[in-house]
Design a protein around this motif. Sequence first.
Motif, PDB file in Angstrom:
ATOM      1  N   GLU A 109       2.950   9.163  14.906  1.00 37.86           N
ATOM      2  CA  GLU A 109       4.044   8.409  15.541  1.00 37.86           C
ATOM      3  C   GLU A 109       4.808   7.557  14.544  1.00 37.86           C
ATOM      4  N   LEU A 110       4.113   7.036  13.532  1.00 37.78           N
ATOM      5  CA  LEU A 110       4.814   6.311  12.478  1.00 37.78           C
ATOM      6  C   LEU A 110       5.771   7.243  11.742  1.00 37.78           C
ATOM      7  N   LEU A 111       5.300   8.449  11.466  1.00 38.29           N
ATOM      8  CA  LEU A 111       6.143   9.425  10.773  1.00 38.29           C
ATOM      9  C   LEU A 111       7.273   9.902  11.673  1.00 38.29           C
ATOM     10  N   GLY A 112       6.995  10.060  12.951  1.00 35.58           N
ATOM     11  CA  GLY A 112       8.021  10.511  13.887  1.00 35.58           C
ATOM     12  C   GLY A 112       9.114   9.492  14.113  1.00 35.58           C
ATOM     13  N   ALA A 113       8.855   8.229  13.760  1.00 35.93           N
ATOM     14  CA  ALA A 113       9.855   7.174  13.930  1.00 35.93           C
ATOM     15  C   ALA A 113      10.776   7.037  12.727  1.00 35.93           C
ATOM     16  N   VAL A 114      10.459   7.717  11.630  1.00 32.18           N
ATOM     17  CA  VAL A 114      11.270   7.616  10.417  1.00 32.18           C
ATOM     18  C   VAL A 114      12.597   8.331  10.628  1.00 32.18           C
ATOM     19  N   LYS A 115      13.688   7.602  10.441  1.00 35.83           N
ATOM     20  CA  LYS A 115      15.007   8.178  10.701  1.00 35.83           C
ATOM     21  C   LYS A 115      15.576   8.955   9.525  1.00 35.83           C
ATOM     22  N   GLY A 116      15.041   8.707   8.332  1.00 38.61           N
ATOM     23  CA  GLY A 116      15.656   9.274   7.145  1.00 38.61           C
ATOM     24  C   GLY A 116      15.134  10.632   6.713  1.00 38.61           C
ATOM     25  N   PHE A 117      14.213  11.224   7.459  1.00 38.78           N
ATOM     26  CA  PHE A 117      13.686  12.532   7.055  1.00 38.78           C
ATOM     27  C   PHE A 117      14.789  13.592   7.090  1.00 38.78           C
ATOM     28  N   ARG A 118      14.778  14.453   6.059  1.00 35.15           N
ATOM     29  CA  ARG A 118      15.674  15.600   6.042  1.00 35.15           C
ATOM     30  C   ARG A 118      14.984  16.788   6.697  1.00 35.15           C
ATOM     31  N   ARG A 119      15.734  17.840   6.928  1.00 43.06           N
ATOM     32  CA  ARG A 119      15.179  18.977   7.657  1.00 43.06           C
ATOM     33  C   ARG A 119      13.962  19.593   6.967  1.00 43.06           C
ATOM     34  N   PRO A 120      13.945  19.781   5.622  1.00 40.37           N
ATOM     35  CA  PRO A 120      12.740  20.341   5.000  1.00 40.37           C
ATOM     36  C   PRO A 120      11.491  19.483   5.245  1.00 40.37           C
ATOM     37  N   GLN A 121      11.659  18.172   5.285  1.00 40.82           N
ATOM     38  CA  GLN A 121      10.513  17.300   5.547  1.00 40.82           C
ATOM     39  C   GLN A 121      10.052  17.431   6.996  1.00 40.82           C
ATOM     40  N   LEU A 122      11.023  17.488   7.918  1.00 43.91           N
ATOM     41  CA  LEU A 122      10.668  17.660   9.335  1.00 43.91           C
ATOM     42  C   LEU A 122       9.973  19.003   9.564  1.00 43.91           C
ATOM     43  N   MET A 123      10.428  20.026   8.853  1.00 43.26           N
ATOM     44  CA  MET A 123       9.793  21.354   8.978  1.00 43.26           C
ATOM     45  C   MET A 123       8.352  21.293   8.481  1.00 43.26           C
ATOM     46  N   ALA A 124       8.129  20.571   7.375  1.00 45.00           N
ATOM     47  CA  ALA A 124       6.768  20.445   6.836  1.00 45.00           C
ATOM     48  C   ALA A 124       5.865  19.716   7.830  1.00 45.00           C
ATOM     49  N   LEU A 125       6.382  18.656   8.442  1.00 46.05           N
ATOM     50  CA  LEU A 125       5.594  17.894   9.414  1.00 46.05           C
ATOM     51  C   LEU A 125       5.316  18.714  10.666  1.00 46.05           C
ATOM     52  N   LYS A 126       6.275  19.536  11.070  1.00 45.50           N
ATOM     53  CA  LYS A 126       6.036  20.422  12.214  1.00 45.50           C
ATOM     54  C   LYS A 126       4.927  21.419  11.895  1.00 45.50           C
ATOM     55  N   GLU A 127       4.966  21.968  10.689  1.00 44.36           N
ATOM     56  CA  GLU A 127       3.919  22.921  10.303  1.00 44.36           C
ATOM     57  C   GLU A 127       2.559  22.227  10.262  1.00 44.36           C
ATOM     58  N   LYS A 128       2.547  20.974   9.807  1.00 50.44           N
ATOM     59  CA  LYS A 128       1.289  20.228   9.794  1.00 50.44           C
ATOM     60  C   LYS A 128       0.787  20.021  11.219  1.00 50.44           C
ATOM     61  N   ALA A 129       1.699  19.751  12.159  1.00 44.56           N
ATOM     62  CA  ALA A 129       1.313  19.580  13.569  1.00 44.56           C
ATOM     63  C   ALA A 129       0.684  20.852  14.113  1.00 44.56           C
TER      64      ALA A 129
END
Length: 1139
Positions: free
Chosen positions: A829-849
């Motif tokens: 949830e801390l990571l999900g609240a970060v507004k500055g993530f770019r798409r490659p970072q969001l994709m990496a976090l989705k894969e981690k999920a």
Amino acid sequence: MVAAFALMKVIQCSSPHVSIGFLTDLHPLLQKMAEEIIEGNYLNAFLDLIQFGSSHVWTADLSQRVLAYLNSRNVAFTIPSLQAVMETHLEQYLYQPQKLLEDLRGADAQQFRTAMKCLLEDKWDRLDLEDTVINLGDIWEVALQSPGVNRSLFLITLERCFQVLNPLECVEVLGRVLRGSSGSFLQPDVIEQLPQDLREDAFKNLSAVFKDVYDQTSAHTQRALYSWMTGILRTPFNITDGSVSWVSAEKLWILGRYMVHLSFEEITKISPREIGLFISYDNATKQLDTVYDVTPELAQAFLERIRCSSFDMRNISTIHRQGLGLLVCFYDDLELLDATLAQVLLHQMLKCSRLQGFQAGIQKLKANLLDIATENQTLNETLGSLSDAVVGLSSRELESLSPQAVHSAISTLNQVTGWSRSQICILSAKYLAQEKVLSFHSVSQMGVLLTGVSTHAFYNMDHKDLWQVLKSPVSQHVLGLSPAQQQGILRKLMEAEDTVASGIVEVPRTLFKEVSLSDLWKESQFNATVLKEKELRRSQVGLQGSQINFVFPSVTWRVEPRASHRTGLADGHTKRDHTESFTGLQLHEAKALFLYELLEKTTDRPEEILSAGQLVKGVQCSHIDAMSAHVFLAHFQYFENNFSLLSPHQDGVIADEHTVDIVGNLLCHLPAAFIERGISPRAWATALHGLRGCTALSSEQKVAVKSRLLEQWGPPQNWAAETMKDVAPFLTFFSGDELRTMATKFPDILQQTASKMVGMLLPKEFLWAVFESVRSSSNESPSADLTFGCHGVVAPSSDDIFKLAEANACWDPEALLCMKGDTFIRNVELLGAVKGFRRPQLMALKEKAIQVWDVPSHWKRHHVVSLGHIALALNASELEQLHLSSIDTVASLGQQSEWTPGQAKTILKAFLEDSGYGIQDLKSFHLVGLGSILCAMDTTEIPLIKTSEFRTVVARIGTLLCSTPVLAGFKKKAEIVFGRPSEWTSFILQELGTIAAGLTKAELRVLDKELMPHFKPSAIRCLPGETFKELSTEQIASLGPQNAASVTNSQRLQLSSAQLQSLQRALDGAKTHSWQDDPVSADPTSTGSPTGEQRSPYLSHTSSPPIAEPWSTLKGGEASMIEDGGLIYIGYLLSKISS
């Protein structure tokens, strides 16, 4: 000015034909008073009158004697002229408080003593003058509401009081003035003036005052006060042996919060006996509970000295009885600690969230204590005894809990702060697992977990139980519910027959703003008492007066019963009870304008309506213009107190500290050029104190503030720790190189500052400085994991993620993908609240999920809720796998506004399929919960929405930034509710929000220009350029600065040169509203100018003196207005101050 009226009442009854004997018999003090009047020293005259009245009985002939004395001195005063001169002079103190300072400096000792006594003693609260009672207490109460008057009283007390009064009395005056201030009075240069030779009792009392205002002062001021206190505390200590400490138990107690300014070396020298004596004091724990800015190094130094004393830090009863205050947050002796003591320490650590930093270390300590506390026991057995450390439990650990364990521990769980949304979802589901239909009893026990109850569960409750919930203590948590949950509750209440019978007046304040205009339109039982304390949208207040029957209590005079003139206010001034009924309301948009104009009809003093809370939003420029300088400044606090509710553009003048006091929150709206060059060095320190609270400075303003800071303190490499702390709110204004210098010198302060900025879009330079600072202090080593290409990658740890906050946006995608599964679960949830993530970072976090939770088809509600921005990386196939039958799950997705049309369409389709609903089945809370997903509707689907449901949530839909065809569809739906666009009013436009951008070219062309300022800025931005260009030059000129500033570049490109000129006029604030066209009337509905001449927006409609010239000539920024129901110029407010 109150004094003027009171004094006039004394001398008004005099006769010009008086015998000479009257003159010789006049009491010397009254002769002195008359002489002061002759010299023009009206404050001194008033103080002499008070002094006389405190020890003499006023008789009817005294008024005649005073006037006779004045006439005998050939002073050409008539009663009206004397009254006018005195009133004008004394009024100046309200908006020229430095004049009060000068006059009190000129008062003689007896007059000054009288002024001080008036502030202190109850016996001076009333002055009985036969036919007039002057309420001095009321006069001082009004005066002390002015920051400038407070400042003058503080400075003069410091200068003169200790020479004429008992030091204890002077300290009491200083305390009274300081406690009502912002703390900005206490600058280091002022502290240098504090007396160094106070008696012990006065010193202790003054030190206590400084402890009370600690949080309101700057770090430099705190250090200066500490130096002043220790300078006195060290005086009797003349031992030269450096190994012996001057710090005794009593001196620690006197220092209070200032004990954190002791150096590490000084703490280590404190004798065990003295520290043991201090910790044994009854209130020692209370004092230690307030050291919010203690550092780990100093806290552990104190703990070490305490260990050396007789205090047993491993004795459970001792810890229970005495405690360690916030020092417990740094407890470091965990070796051989038993489970019971660990639980006691966890309970003591409830207060640790109050610390100003170092939370990552505290979380680690709690985790270690949690492990010890649960040793040889299960979580189900110990859940209720773990205090707020339970927030450190992962979602997997919470899911392992039994419903019975949650029920048993609910009295603890319902009070814990810091739960994440996903944790609340899990615990609420556990607690309600055996409840088929929610009851009042079960819900009333939930406390902070109330937000985990589903919208459907609220809607399915018995409405009588629901009413009970809203009237019980748990209702304080209703404000934390999602809009969908609030709407679910409201719809249930509105559907109940007894609600219909009693009207909607019983709807609680926190839900009242969700009541639709349509429902308000039908209500006939409103009165001021009903509306008191309710939250309203402005469009609710904007309803036509004929459609709501407001009943207002009668206007009353605040007078005492014994005589005809017994008031602390000037003669003719009243306080009107009906305005008080609106104090505390939260009004939105045109609601304030409607209520203001409605109340204005009930009083001949409309400015007093400003005291009714948020009705300030309804005042127009003509109302301000019609106020005298005295009336304006008497009510200026209401503009300032509610200023955050308005939408200002600016102009300004700052000369000294007193001007800063009067300007208040308007500081945030000064032009950049003026911040840089227009604030005098004398006023800058006080202005900077005010600028700390500005959250929306423009880039130009930030550059100007930074320039002044560097001018004041020099480059960062020369800064002291106090400078870094004071500059902390402005750190994002600095360059990368400057920030790296700060990070090297003050890493803790930089990281603490960053931790408070979660969810904010911050400059890259600032984020990288924080990232590098945290990473350089991290103990994490490169991974040896050969899977997923993680070998040699330094992955984020929980500590890193917690400290970095928004700076987590600097992680490489590879590092995010390589973090440990448990780290991801605990910090998603801390990571999900970060507004500055770019798409490659969001994709990496989705894969981690997916790695951790498996494919999306296995995800539960709490998984989806915890994703935040990470959900934006889900593709259509993955979105289709989610279980979206619950509107609450969909609502968590609908909070994101960056969905592509394809993603949003997939979510909408999945919700309808999983829930079994059709568009025509959607209720109001479904529409609210869908949020931005509604923008994915086809234009053929929008007509299927039930009008009865749509009408209740128009305002919510009007916040969405949908495509033009979708907005046009909603506009057609709105016509069913509100009629044709040609019939729309200002409050309807404000209720519609962006829906108004669905107007056709023809509909837009025929709108009255007077409605243009009432478009929402978001609606202006949503208008297609082809449509926007259809506006006439008059309509564009009437947009107002805020709406004009919202015009996009693509819209500008479509405009003709004449339209562009009109747009510039709107930006400049010139002739944007009818009030500026009326040369004679203050009526906001008047239009037209007989001469056709363009009038300055600063010309007065009344006989009041013209506004000060500097305001109309400054070039620093746009002269513009506040738009939101009422039209108010910030420059206009400030020019009133200057005048």
